[in-house]
Design a protein around this motif. Structure first.
Motif, PDB file in Angstrom:
ATOM      1  N   HIS A 123     -44.740  92.862 -15.995  1.00  0.00           N
ATOM      2  CA  HIS A 123     -44.975  92.406 -17.358  1.00  0.00           C
ATOM      3  C   HIS A 123     -46.221  93.027 -17.763  1.00  0.00           C
ATOM      4  O   HIS A 123     -47.162  93.309 -16.802  1.00  0.00           O
ATOM      5  CB  HIS A 123     -45.310  90.885 -17.449  1.00  0.00           C
ATOM      6  CG  HIS A 123     -43.993  90.018 -16.837  1.00  0.00           C
ATOM      7  ND1 HIS A 123     -42.840  89.650 -17.691  1.00  0.00           N
ATOM      8  CD2 HIS A 123     -43.556  89.674 -15.577  1.00  0.00           C
ATOM      9  CE1 HIS A 123     -41.948  89.225 -17.026  1.00  0.00           C
ATOM     10  NE2 HIS A 123     -42.438  89.292 -15.805  1.00  0.00           N
ATOM     11  N   THR A 124     -46.439  93.412 -18.964  1.00  0.00           N
ATOM     12  CA  THR A 124     -47.613  94.142 -19.351  1.00  0.00           C
ATOM     13  C   THR A 124     -48.577  93.421 -20.425  1.00  0.00           C
ATOM     14  O   THR A 124     -47.878  92.709 -21.238  1.00  0.00           O
ATOM     15  CB  THR A 124     -47.168  95.503 -19.992  1.00  0.00           C
ATOM     16  OG1 THR A 124     -46.192  95.271 -21.160  1.00  0.00           O
ATOM     17  CG2 THR A 124     -46.565  96.530 -19.094  1.00  0.00           C
ATOM     18  N   CYS A 125     -49.871  93.860 -20.393  1.00  0.00           N
ATOM     19  CA  CYS A 125     -50.733  92.860 -21.123  1.00  0.00           C
ATOM     20  C   CYS A 125     -51.742  93.883 -21.632  1.00  0.00           C
ATOM     21  O   CYS A 125     -52.395  94.729 -20.647  1.00  0.00           O
ATOM     22  CB  CYS A 125     -51.361  91.521 -20.300  1.00  0.00           C
ATOM     23  SG  CYS A 125     -52.397  90.635 -20.865  1.00  0.00           S
ATOM     24  N   VAL A 126     -51.974  93.903 -22.769  1.00  0.00           N
ATOM     25  CA  VAL A 126     -53.211  94.654 -23.370  1.00  0.00           C
ATOM     26  C   VAL A 126     -53.793  93.986 -24.400  1.00  0.00           C
ATOM     27  O   VAL A 126     -53.490  92.849 -24.844  1.00  0.00           O
ATOM     28  CB  VAL A 126     -52.320  95.930 -23.839  1.00  0.00           C
ATOM     29  CG1 VAL A 126     -51.977  96.885 -23.094  1.00  0.00           C
ATOM     30  CG2 VAL A 126     -51.723  95.662 -25.358  1.00  0.00           C
ATOM     31  N   LEU A 127     -55.509  94.376 -24.277  1.00  0.00           N
ATOM     32  CA  LEU A 127     -55.996  93.800 -25.334  1.00  0.00           C
ATOM     33  C   LEU A 127     -55.868  94.280 -26.960  1.00  0.00           C
ATOM     34  O   LEU A 127     -55.712  93.385 -27.834  1.00  0.00           O
ATOM     35  CB  LEU A 127     -57.668  94.164 -25.166  1.00  0.00           C
ATOM     36  CG  LEU A 127     -58.569  93.850 -26.091  1.00  0.00           C
ATOM     37  CD1 LEU A 127     -58.688  92.257 -26.265  1.00  0.00           C
ATOM     38  CD2 LEU A 127     -59.835  94.366 -25.889  1.00  0.00           C
ATOM     39  N   LEU A 128     -55.522  95.548 -26.855  1.00  0.00           N
ATOM     40  CA  LEU A 128     -55.107  96.142 -28.193  1.00  0.00           C
ATOM     41  C   LEU A 128     -53.670  96.946 -28.384  1.00  0.00           C
ATOM     42  O   LEU A 128     -53.649  97.604 -27.147  1.00  0.00           O
ATOM     43  CB  LEU A 128     -56.222  97.074 -28.593  1.00  0.00           C
ATOM     44  CG  LEU A 128     -57.757  96.357 -28.429  1.00  0.00           C
ATOM     45  CD1 LEU A 128     -58.844  97.654 -28.872  1.00  0.00           C
ATOM     46  CD2 LEU A 128     -57.886  95.397 -29.779  1.00  0.00           C
ATOM     47  N   ALA A 129     -53.207  96.963 -29.146  1.00  0.00           N
ATOM     48  CA  ALA A 129     -52.063  97.796 -29.588  1.00  0.00           C
ATOM     49  C   ALA A 129     -52.244  98.781 -30.637  1.00  0.00           C
ATOM     50  O   ALA A 129     -52.548  97.827 -31.708  1.00  0.00           O
ATOM     51  CB  ALA A 129     -50.814  97.179 -29.418  1.00  0.00           C
ATOM     52  N   LYS A 130     -52.310  99.958 -30.740  1.00  0.00           N
ATOM     53  CA  LYS A 130     -52.209 100.670 -31.956  1.00  0.00           C
ATOM     54  C   LYS A 130     -51.021 100.253 -32.708  1.00  0.00           C
ATOM     55  O   LYS A 130     -49.989 100.853 -32.116  1.00  0.00           O
ATOM     56  CB  LYS A 130     -52.700 102.095 -31.541  1.00  0.00           C
ATOM     57  CG  LYS A 130     -54.299 102.128 -31.221  1.00  0.00           C
ATOM     58  CD  LYS A 130     -54.537 103.821 -31.400  1.00  0.00           C
ATOM     59  CE  LYS A 130     -56.168 103.858 -31.273  1.00  0.00           C
ATOM     60  NZ  LYS A 130     -56.411 105.178 -31.021  1.00  0.00           N
ATOM     61  N   ASP A 131     -51.026 100.272 -33.987  1.00  0.00           N
ATOM     62  CA  ASP A 131     -49.947 100.532 -34.916  1.00  0.00           C
ATOM     63  C   ASP A 131     -49.617 101.924 -35.164  1.00  0.00           C
ATOM     64  O   ASP A 131     -49.943 102.382 -36.249  1.00  0.00           O
ATOM     65  CB  ASP A 131     -50.118  99.626 -36.158  1.00  0.00           C
ATOM     66  CG  ASP A 131     -48.881  99.398 -36.951  1.00  0.00           C
ATOM     67  OD1 ASP A 131     -47.857  99.723 -36.331  1.00  0.00           O
ATOM     68  OD2 ASP A 131     -49.180  98.957 -38.271  1.00  0.00           O
ATOM     69  N   ARG A 132     -48.843 102.373 -34.287  1.00  0.00           N
ATOM     70  CA  ARG A 132     -48.618 103.880 -34.389  1.00  0.00           C
ATOM     71  C   ARG A 132     -47.139 104.045 -33.557  1.00  0.00           C
ATOM     72  O   ARG A 132     -46.796 103.360 -32.977  1.00  0.00           O
ATOM     73  CB  ARG A 132     -49.585 104.789 -34.011  1.00  0.00           C
ATOM     74  CG  ARG A 132     -49.952 104.629 -32.626  1.00  0.00           C
ATOM     75  CD  ARG A 132     -50.857 105.770 -32.171  1.00  0.00           C
ATOM     76  NE  ARG A 132     -50.087 106.927 -32.108  1.00  0.00           N
ATOM     77  CZ  ARG A 132     -50.177 107.922 -31.112  1.00  0.00           C
ATOM     78  NH1 ARG A 132     -50.968 107.656 -30.196  1.00  0.00           N
ATOM     79  NH2 ARG A 132     -49.537 109.000 -31.280  1.00  0.00           N
ATOM     80  N   PRO A 133     -46.490 105.265 -34.092  1.00  0.00           N
ATOM     81  CA  PRO A 133     -45.365 105.590 -33.118  1.00  0.00           C
ATOM     82  C   PRO A 133     -45.768 105.967 -31.697  1.00  0.00           C
ATOM     83  O   PRO A 133     -46.817 106.405 -31.652  1.00  0.00           O
ATOM     84  CB  PRO A 133     -44.782 107.005 -33.810  1.00  0.00           C
ATOM     85  CG  PRO A 133     -45.396 106.982 -35.215  1.00  0.00           C
ATOM     86  CD  PRO A 133     -46.661 106.152 -34.987  1.00  0.00           C
ATOM     87  N   ARG A 134     -44.978 105.602 -30.965  1.00  0.00           N
ATOM     88  CA  ARG A 134     -45.546 105.819 -29.288  1.00  0.00           C
ATOM     89  C   ARG A 134     -44.772 107.013 -28.742  1.00  0.00           C
ATOM     90  O   ARG A 134     -43.425 107.381 -29.103  1.00  0.00           O
ATOM     91  CB  ARG A 134     -45.059 104.867 -28.701  1.00  0.00           C
ATOM     92  CG  ARG A 134     -45.544 103.230 -29.156  1.00  0.00           C
ATOM     93  CD  ARG A 134     -46.535 102.751 -28.098  1.00  0.00           C
ATOM     94  NE  ARG A 134     -46.877 101.355 -28.672  1.00  0.00           N
ATOM     95  CZ  ARG A 134     -47.855 101.143 -29.348  1.00  0.00           C
ATOM     96  NH1 ARG A 134     -48.582 101.956 -29.665  1.00  0.00           N
ATOM     97  NH2 ARG A 134     -48.046 100.216 -29.785  1.00  0.00           N
ATOM     98  N   ASP A 135     -45.403 107.915 -27.820  1.00  0.00           N
ATOM     99  CA  ASP A 135     -44.729 108.878 -27.214  1.00  0.00           C
ATOM    100  C   ASP A 135     -43.869 108.586 -26.223  1.00  0.00           C
ATOM    101  O   ASP A 135     -42.802 109.102 -26.012  1.00  0.00           O
ATOM    102  CB  ASP A 135     -45.748 109.786 -26.581  1.00  0.00           C
ATOM    103  CG  ASP A 135     -46.644 110.277 -27.484  1.00  0.00           C
ATOM    104  OD1 ASP A 135     -46.170 110.571 -28.712  1.00  0.00           O
ATOM    105  OD2 ASP A 135     -47.831 110.876 -26.981  1.00  0.00           O
ATOM    106  N   GLN A 136     -43.900 107.122 -25.642  1.00  0.00           N
ATOM    107  CA  GLN A 136     -43.239 106.538 -24.799  1.00  0.00           C
ATOM    108  C   GLN A 136     -42.565 105.361 -25.330  1.00  0.00           C
ATOM    109  O   GLN A 136     -43.474 104.597 -26.081  1.00  0.00           O
ATOM    110  CB  GLN A 136     -43.672 106.137 -23.311  1.00  0.00           C
ATOM    111  CG  GLN A 136     -44.068 107.699 -22.534  1.00  0.00           C
ATOM    112  CD  GLN A 136     -42.833 108.197 -22.108  1.00  0.00           C
ATOM    113  OE1 GLN A 136     -41.853 107.537 -21.634  1.00  0.00           O
ATOM    114  NE2 GLN A 136     -42.777 109.617 -21.742  1.00  0.00           N
ATOM    115  N   GLU A 137     -41.321 104.973 -25.241  1.00  0.00           N
ATOM    116  CA  GLU A 137     -40.654 103.515 -25.657  1.00  0.00           C
ATOM    117  C   GLU A 137     -41.315 102.467 -24.853  1.00  0.00           C
ATOM    118  O   GLU A 137     -40.826 102.470 -23.634  1.00  0.00           O
ATOM    119  CB  GLU A 137     -39.368 103.627 -25.526  1.00  0.00           C
ATOM    120  CG  GLU A 137     -38.741 102.620 -26.475  1.00  0.00           C
ATOM    121  CD  GLU A 137     -38.543 102.659 -27.732  1.00  0.00           C
ATOM    122  OE1 GLU A 137     -38.594 101.720 -28.441  1.00  0.00           O
ATOM    123  OE2 GLU A 137     -38.825 103.907 -28.266  1.00  0.00           O
TER     124      GLU A 137
END
Length: 183
Positions: A123-137
């Motif tokens: 399971h993954t947990c991040v402080l921030l996620a950029k609102d942008r297309p990702r290079d990896q799904e």
């Protein structure tokens, strides 16, 4: 350091409140007795320490040293595993903590490696996620804040090793970026 910040994007009080809610979610979602939290160094250290102290359950802790930015403003496109050894994850529920989900390369590469090493679940947990297309799904299971596609520092995030100790997330001034050696 404050003079180097164009604007504060997320202040300390807002971060603290969000961490309380995330810790409650994590405490509810994981089975007892089998949680291994893995922090991606160095960026996630501040965020993970503050978050994990709030999680209302017992867990084990490991760190992994990986790199994809290599001191610049954008991901290099290559994820490097910098540690010689890898945590024992076979049969474990793993909570992977990172500072920011940007291109998705780092989170994807580490999660895939954890699965290949036999983790029962990642399971993954991040402080921030950029609102942008990702290079990896890839998407985070737990996200503190969604931000625009801009370069940020503070609360563990750095530019050339500086600004990690700011208690907020902010945007650097162009002048601060340009005066850094090698910028």
């Amino acid at each position: 350091m404050r003079a180097d910040i164009e604007r504060i994007l997320i202040d300390e009080e807002i971060i603290e409140k969000r961490l309380d809610r995330m810790a409650e979610e994590i405490g509810r979602d994981f089975p007892q007795g089998n949680l291994l939290a893995i922090i991606l160094l160095k960026g996630a250290l501040v965020f993970a320490a503050d978050l994990l102290r709030r999680v209302p359950r017992q867990l084990e802790l490991e760190c992994l040293n990986v790199s994809s930015y290599h001191g610049g403003l954008e991901s290099s496109g290559t994820v490097k595993f910098l540690d010689r050894s890898f945590p024992e994850v076979r049969g474990r529920h793993v909570l992977l903590l990172d500072d920011i989900l940007d291109t998705g390369r780092t989170l994807h590469a580490v999660a895939e490696r954890l699965r290949a090493e036999g983790a029962q679940a990642v399971h993954t947990c991040v402080l921030l996620a950029k609102d942008r297309p990702r290079d990896q799904e890839v998407a985070a299971d737990y996200t503190g804040f969604v931000i625009g596609d801009e370069f940020v520092v503070g609360y563990g995030l750095d530019y050339r090793g500086r600004y990690r100790n700011l208690p907020y997330v902010g945007v650097l001034t162009r002048e601060a970026i340009e005066r850094e050696p090698g910028a």
